[in-house]
Design an enzyme around this catalytic site. Structure first.
Site, PDB file in Angstrom:
ATOM      1  N   CYS A   2       0.833  -1.193   0.000  1.00 51.55           N
ATOM      2  CA  CYS A   2       0.000   0.000   0.000  1.00 51.55           C
ATOM      3  C   CYS A   2       0.879   1.258   0.000  1.00 51.55           C
ATOM      4  O   CYS A   2       2.010   1.239   0.471  1.00 51.55           O
ATOM      5  CB  CYS A   2      -0.942   0.100   1.184  1.00 51.55           C
ATOM      6  SG  CYS A   2      -1.918  -1.389   1.462  1.00 51.55           S
ATOM      7  N   ARG A  27       3.181   0.229  -5.308  1.00 50.94           N
ATOM      8  CA  ARG A  27       3.069  -0.429  -3.997  1.00 50.94           C
ATOM      9  C   ARG A  27       1.802  -1.264  -3.876  1.00 50.94           C
ATOM     10  O   ARG A  27       1.557  -1.901  -2.853  1.00 50.94           O
ATOM     11  CB  ARG A  27       3.093   0.629  -2.890  1.00 50.94           C
ATOM     12  CG  ARG A  27       4.319   1.504  -2.926  1.00 50.94           C
ATOM     13  CD  ARG A  27       4.268   2.547  -1.844  1.00 50.94           C
ATOM     14  NE  ARG A  27       4.478   1.956  -0.536  1.00 50.94           N
ATOM     15  CZ  ARG A  27       5.672   1.725  -0.011  1.00 50.94           C
ATOM     16  NH1 ARG A  27       6.752   2.049  -0.667  1.00 50.94           N
ATOM     17  NH2 ARG A  27       5.782   1.184   1.176  1.00 50.94           N
ATOM     18  N   TRP A  74      -2.826  -2.688  -1.500  1.00 54.16           N
ATOM     19  CA  TRP A  74      -2.529  -4.071  -1.862  1.00 54.16           C
ATOM     20  C   TRP A  74      -3.199  -4.909  -0.780  1.00 54.16           C
ATOM     21  O   TRP A  74      -2.824  -4.857   0.389  1.00 54.16           O
ATOM     22  CB  TRP A  74      -1.029  -4.321  -1.887  1.00 54.16           C
ATOM     23  CG  TRP A  74      -0.676  -5.684  -2.388  1.00 54.16           C
ATOM     24  CD1 TRP A  74      -0.660  -6.109  -3.682  1.00 54.16           C
ATOM     25  CD2 TRP A  74      -0.298  -6.813  -1.595  1.00 54.16           C
ATOM     26  NE1 TRP A  74      -0.290  -7.434  -3.742  1.00 54.16           N
ATOM     27  CE2 TRP A  74      -0.054  -7.898  -2.479  1.00 54.16           C
ATOM     28  CE3 TRP A  74      -0.130  -7.032  -0.228  1.00 54.16           C
ATOM     29  CZ2 TRP A  74       0.332  -9.156  -2.051  1.00 54.16           C
ATOM     30  CZ3 TRP A  74       0.265  -8.295   0.209  1.00 54.16           C
ATOM     31  CH2 TRP A  74       0.493  -9.330  -0.702  1.00 54.16           C
ATOM     32  N   ASN A  99      -0.651   1.366   5.837  1.00 54.95           N
ATOM     33  CA  ASN A  99       0.192   0.450   5.070  1.00 54.95           C
ATOM     34  C   ASN A  99       0.819  -0.494   6.094  1.00 54.95           C
ATOM     35  O   ASN A  99       1.445  -0.042   7.035  1.00 54.95           O
ATOM     36  CB  ASN A  99       1.257   1.287   4.342  1.00 54.95           C
ATOM     37  CG  ASN A  99       2.450   0.470   3.857  1.00 54.95           C
ATOM     38  OD1 ASN A  99       3.539   0.990   3.749  1.00 54.95           O
ATOM     39  ND2 ASN A  99       2.265  -0.786   3.559  1.00 54.95           N
ATOM     40  N   GLY A 100       0.610  -1.808   5.922  1.00 52.26           N
ATOM     41  CA  GLY A 100       1.193  -2.759   6.865  1.00 52.26           C
ATOM     42  C   GLY A 100       0.157  -3.755   7.353  1.00 52.26           C
ATOM     43  O   GLY A 100      -0.910  -3.892   6.765  1.00 52.26           O
ATOM     44  N   GLU A 478      14.805 -17.862 -12.609  1.00 49.90           N
ATOM     45  CA  GLU A 478      14.312 -16.514 -12.900  1.00 49.90           C
ATOM     46  C   GLU A 478      13.388 -16.533 -14.130  1.00 49.90           C
ATOM     47  O   GLU A 478      12.367 -15.844 -14.165  1.00 49.90           O
ATOM     48  CB  GLU A 478      15.514 -15.568 -13.110  1.00 49.90           C
ATOM     49  CG  GLU A 478      15.200 -14.176 -13.616  1.00 49.90           C
ATOM     50  CD  GLU A 478      14.310 -13.341 -12.695  1.00 49.90           C
ATOM     51  OE1 GLU A 478      13.928 -13.793 -11.612  1.00 49.90           O
ATOM     52  OE2 GLU A 478      13.960 -12.226 -13.114  1.00 49.90           O
ATOM     53  N   LYS A 482       9.524 -15.279 -14.108  1.00 53.70           N
ATOM     54  CA  LYS A 482       9.009 -14.248 -15.020  1.00 53.70           C
ATOM     55  C   LYS A 482       7.769 -14.759 -15.746  1.00 53.70           C
ATOM     56  O   LYS A 482       6.770 -14.059 -15.851  1.00 53.70           O
ATOM     57  CB  LYS A 482      10.058 -13.849 -16.077  1.00 53.70           C
ATOM     58  CG  LYS A 482      11.222 -13.024 -15.623  1.00 53.70           C
ATOM     59  CD  LYS A 482      10.896 -11.603 -15.267  1.00 53.70           C
ATOM     60  CE  LYS A 482      10.560 -11.472 -13.808  1.00 53.70           C
ATOM     61  NZ  LYS A 482      11.644 -11.063 -12.934  1.00 53.70           N
ATOM     62  N   GLU A 485       4.673 -15.103 -13.315  1.00 51.11           N
ATOM     63  CA  GLU A 485       4.084 -13.906 -12.699  1.00 51.11           C
ATOM     64  C   GLU A 485       3.365 -12.998 -13.696  1.00 51.11           C
ATOM     65  O   GLU A 485       2.428 -12.311 -13.314  1.00 51.11           O
ATOM     66  CB  GLU A 485       5.104 -13.124 -11.881  1.00 51.11           C
ATOM     67  CG  GLU A 485       6.097 -12.318 -12.672  1.00 51.11           C
ATOM     68  CD  GLU A 485       7.040 -11.518 -11.783  1.00 51.11           C
ATOM     69  OE1 GLU A 485       6.585 -10.869 -10.848  1.00 51.11           O
ATOM     70  OE2 GLU A 485       8.260 -11.542 -12.044  1.00 51.11           O
ATOM     71  N   HIS A 501      15.252 -37.336 -11.243  1.00 49.98           N
ATOM     72  CA  HIS A 501      14.907 -37.688  -9.862  1.00 49.98           C
ATOM     73  C   HIS A 501      13.456 -37.358  -9.542  1.00 49.98           C
ATOM     74  O   HIS A 501      13.087 -37.297  -8.374  1.00 49.98           O
ATOM     75  CB  HIS A 501      15.862 -36.985  -8.892  1.00 49.98           C
ATOM     76  CG  HIS A 501      17.287 -37.403  -9.073  1.00 49.98           C
ATOM     77  ND1 HIS A 501      17.740 -38.665  -8.753  1.00 49.98           N
ATOM     78  CD2 HIS A 501      18.350 -36.747  -9.611  1.00 49.98           C
ATOM     79  CE1 HIS A 501      19.025 -38.765  -9.051  1.00 49.98           C
ATOM     80  NE2 HIS A 501      19.418 -37.613  -9.583  1.00 49.98           N
ATOM     81  N   LYS A 600       4.699  -3.873  -6.868  1.00 49.08           N
ATOM     82  CA  LYS A 600       6.118  -3.684  -7.171  1.00 49.08           C
ATOM     83  C   LYS A 600       6.980  -3.765  -5.916  1.00 49.08           C
ATOM     84  O   LYS A 600       8.055  -4.323  -5.931  1.00 49.08           O
ATOM     85  CB  LYS A 600       6.299  -2.326  -7.857  1.00 49.08           C
ATOM     86  CG  LYS A 600       7.717  -2.031  -8.284  1.00 49.08           C
ATOM     87  CD  LYS A 600       8.098  -2.842  -9.489  1.00 49.08           C
ATOM     88  CE  LYS A 600       9.563  -2.751  -9.809  1.00 49.08           C
ATOM     89  NZ  LYS A 600      10.042  -3.958 -10.498  1.00 49.08           N
TER      90      LYS A 600
HETATM   91  C1  F6R Z   1       9.746 -10.536  -9.576  1.00 54.36           C
HETATM   92  C2  F6R Z   1      10.000  -9.466  -8.620  1.00 54.36           C
HETATM   93  C3  F6R Z   1      10.019  -9.825  -7.180  1.00 54.36           C
HETATM   94  C4  F6R Z   1      11.057  -8.968  -6.430  1.00 54.36           C
HETATM   95  C5  F6R Z   1      10.952  -9.229  -4.924  1.00 54.36           C
HETATM   96  C6  F6R Z   1      12.016  -8.487  -4.143  1.00 54.36           C
HETATM   97  O1  F6R Z   1       9.801 -10.055 -10.884  1.00 54.36           O
HETATM   98  O2  F6R Z   1      10.158  -8.333  -8.980  1.00 54.36           O
HETATM   99  O3  F6R Z   1      10.245 -11.188  -6.975  1.00 54.36           O
HETATM  100  O4  F6R Z   1      12.335  -9.293  -6.899  1.00 54.36           O
HETATM  101  O5  F6R Z   1       9.691  -8.835  -4.472  1.00 54.36           O
HETATM  102  O6  F6R Z   1      11.909  -7.114  -4.355  1.00 54.36           O
HETATM  103  P1  F6R Z   1      13.132  -6.150  -4.060  1.00 54.36           P
HETATM  104  O7  F6R Z   1      14.207  -6.468  -5.026  1.00 54.36           O
HETATM  105  O8  F6R Z   1      12.574  -4.763  -4.244  1.00 54.36           O
HETATM  106  O9  F6R Z   1      13.559  -6.413  -2.646  1.00 54.36           O
END
Ligand code: F6R
Length: 605
Positions: A2, A27, A74, A99-100, A478, A482, A485, A501, A600
């Site tokens: 948030c 956020r 969020w 927020n929290g 990774e 990607k 998500e 395995h 984000k």
């Molecule tokens: C995936 C992604 C998340 C962040 C994770 C950590 O694409 O962006 O998995 O990598 O939430 O975020 P930071 O790097 O801001 O600590």
């Protein structure tokens, strides 16, 4: 997560509150809302659509005021519906944004019910609003200071009261909150970015602080209730609209910005030394015997990749842990280990908590690798290396990841040199390779049309496997993250040798198996794993370096990577996986930059 904004001014602040939310949407974006104090009454607009919809409501209903708060959500407690959207009111008297997570909200709710309070939402936030209402005796600042003593968990809040015009009270513990200082007006926000254009002077509130904003000043009380004076810092946060240019989405733009971001992150120095990581780094690095890397998500995968570099180049034992696991388990602290936290935002709650946990266990030397210089993480660590990815808007991390890899490679070379494992010629070679990376990346980006052709087929799948070995296993992880998500296709990654395995049982003609195939020492082993998949009818999609002799054949589709790049190869190999996820998501019509249920910056645990 948030995002919250608050303002007191002598002018209408509705547009500042709404514009602030637009910049805080990273956020969370499940719902948004704004409340203002006008003519002795609280007025509010809320929306379960995006900020643009809220903006239209605010304009249509002339929601003007000189005191107000706003919020982008969020969802944690309660679905993203209007009743749960903030600001939350208590008896049309107190309005609050939060927020929290309040961990003891259930017991507080029972206590408040006993006092006759009724609950209109499923949020944990509503208990805080009623609690402040119940404690109010004509002084909102005092009521909030009393209320926060009863809260367990993480919070940043902003509160207004209908009987106190020109007053916004804020408090923080575990979630970020900054005060913006203006001329005859003052502001609050989760991030200085929200207030760009309104002020450049900020106070970063500390854990447990409560503040009161009025037209002419700000009062702050520390966690013990004593008056506190906090440093005023100048932050020029560029908040202007970031242009998409020729790109369809920010994620695509950010993928294509990687050559520039990497060039900006590589140190300009002709030789690497510890000062790149901070004034005290030489002393700190000299006394360490190992590394403990803590991070989440994509940042965790950059740490996993770095483990290979640190152990092979610097010969230093390296442990990498998911921050949310480390913070709650019994570990054996080693005061000689350098704790490295990696984060794009520098505000990720689990990584911050893991850092504080490590510090509480006696870890003295800490380093953050971070994209935001003013973040809590950078402020909390002894040493820092800033990546220069620039603002990353797409929720899926791309350029932040590759710039973190650059930073970690520089760390491995620097430590290798200090520990006598990298001589001058090797160092010059590594630096040369780093400097050539942007050009090499441009050649990989030119593969986009071939990847688009694959993405059409991927968009019709519901599952995918990703394989890699050694240095490229984290890259497979990774790639799978990607894809899942942003396209919502279920994807898993395995070290290719692990397939037999268990996961091999999943392989059928319907299963695409994406394989990262660099021309490294493990190539022949990987080729055997590829054959194991082919023999079971699996469809292989291989990103193969030149000279691997992996060619298109029945059940095997190959995109040729321009060149093998030695130890830095993961930085090149992740890029086609980013593009594959991106174009698959586009073909499925998902909201690429704001995928469902995500945000984000993850500022709740
Ligand atoms: C995936 C992604 C998340 C962040 C994770 C950590 O694409 O962006 O998995 O990598 O939430 O975020 P930071 O790097 O801001 O600590």
């Amino acid at each position: 997560m948030c995002g919250i904004v608050g303002a007191v001014a002598q002018r209408n602040i509705a547009s500042i509150l709404v514009e602030g939310l637009r910049r805080l949407e990273y956020r969370g974006y499940d719902s948004c809302g704004v409340a203002v104090l006008a003519d002795g009454a609280l007025r509010r607009a809320r929306s379960v659509a995006r900020v643009a919809d809220l903006d239209a409501q605010v304009r249509e209903s002339d929601l003007d005021g000189v005191t107000g708060i706003s919020h982008t959500r969020w969802a944690t407690h309660g679905a993203p519906v209007t009743d749960n959207a903030h600001p939350i009111f208590s008896r049309d008297t107190v309005a609050l944004v939060h927020n929290g997570i309040i961990e003891n909200y259930e017991s507080l709710r029972e206590m408040l019910r006993g006092k006759g309070y009724e609950f209109a939402s499923q949020t944990d936030t509503e208990v805080v609003t009623h609690l402040i209402h119940s404690l109010y005796r004509g002084d909102l600042y005092a009521a909030v200071r009393e209320a926060v003593k009863q809260l367990h968990g993480a919070y940043a809040i902003a509160v207004i009261h209908k009987d106190q015009p020109h007053t916004v009270v804020g408090a923080r513990a575990g979630s970020p909150l900054v005060v913006g200082l203006g001329e005859g007006e003052n502001f609050l926000a989760s991030d200085a970015l929200a207030l760009a254009g309104s002020t450049e002077r900020f106070i970063f509130l500390e854990e447990g602080d409560v503040c009161e904003l009025s037209l002419n000043g700000v009062r702050i009380a520390d966690r013990d209730g004593n008056d506190a004076v906090r440093e005023v810092r100048t932050v020029v946060a560029y908040g202007g609209a970031v242009e998409l240019g020729p790109y369809r989405h920010f994620m695509q733009k950010e993928i294509f910005e990687q050559p520039r971001a990497i060039a900006d992150t590589i140190p300009q120095a002709e030789a690497f030394d510890a000062t790149l990581f901070g004034e005290k780094a030489a002393e700190a690095f000299a006394g360490i015997d190992s590394l403990l890397i803590l991070a989440c998500g994509t940042s965790y995968y950059s740490g996993l990749t770095a483990k290979y570099w640190l152990e092979s180049i610097a010969k230093i034992p390296t442990q990498v842990e998911i921050a949310s696991e480390y913070r709650y388990r019994d570990s054996v602290p080693n005061p000689k280990a350098l704790v490295v936290v990696i984060s794009q935002s520098g505000e990720t709650a689990d990584t911050l908590a893991a850092l504080k946990h490590a510090q509480s266990l006696g870890h003295r030397h800490t380093l953050s690798i971070c994209n935001v210089g003013t973040s809590a993480m950078v402020r909390l660590t002894e040493l820092a290396f800033l990546t220069h990815a620039g603002r990353e808007i797409g929720v899926a991390s791309t350029k932040a990841f590759t710039t973190q890899l650059v930073a970690l490679f520089v760390l491995a070379v620097t430590l290798g040199k200090m520990r006598g494992h990298v001589d001058a010629a090797q160092e010059a070679g590594y630096i040369k390779q780093l400097r050539h990376l942007p050009a090499a990346l441009n050649s990989v980006l030119a593969l986009e049309p071939q990847i688009i052709a694959w993405s059409e087929e991927f968009s019709r799948k519901e599952n995918a496997l990703f394989l890699g070995r050694g240095l490229h296993y984290p890259i497979a992880l990774e790639g799978a993250l990607k894809l899942k998500e942003i396209s919502y296709i279920h994807a898993e990654a395995y070290p290719a040798g692990e397939l037999k395995h268990g996961p091999l049982a999943l392989v059928t003609e319907a299963m695409p198996v994406v394989t990262v195939a660099p021309n490294d020492a493990l190539l022949e082993k990987l080729k055997s794993n590829i054959q194991e998949v082919r023999a079971r009818g699996g469809q292989l999609y291989v990103f193969a370096d030149a000279d691997t002799r992996i060619v298109n054949d029945e059940g095997i589709h190959v995109i040729r990577m321009p060149e093998h790049y030695g130890l830095l190869s993961p930085i090149l190999h992740v890029v086609p996986l980013q593009l594959l996820a991106y174009h698959t998501a586009c073909a499925r019509g998902t909201d690429v930059d704001k995928p469902r249920n995500l945000a984000k910056s993850v500022t709740v645990e």
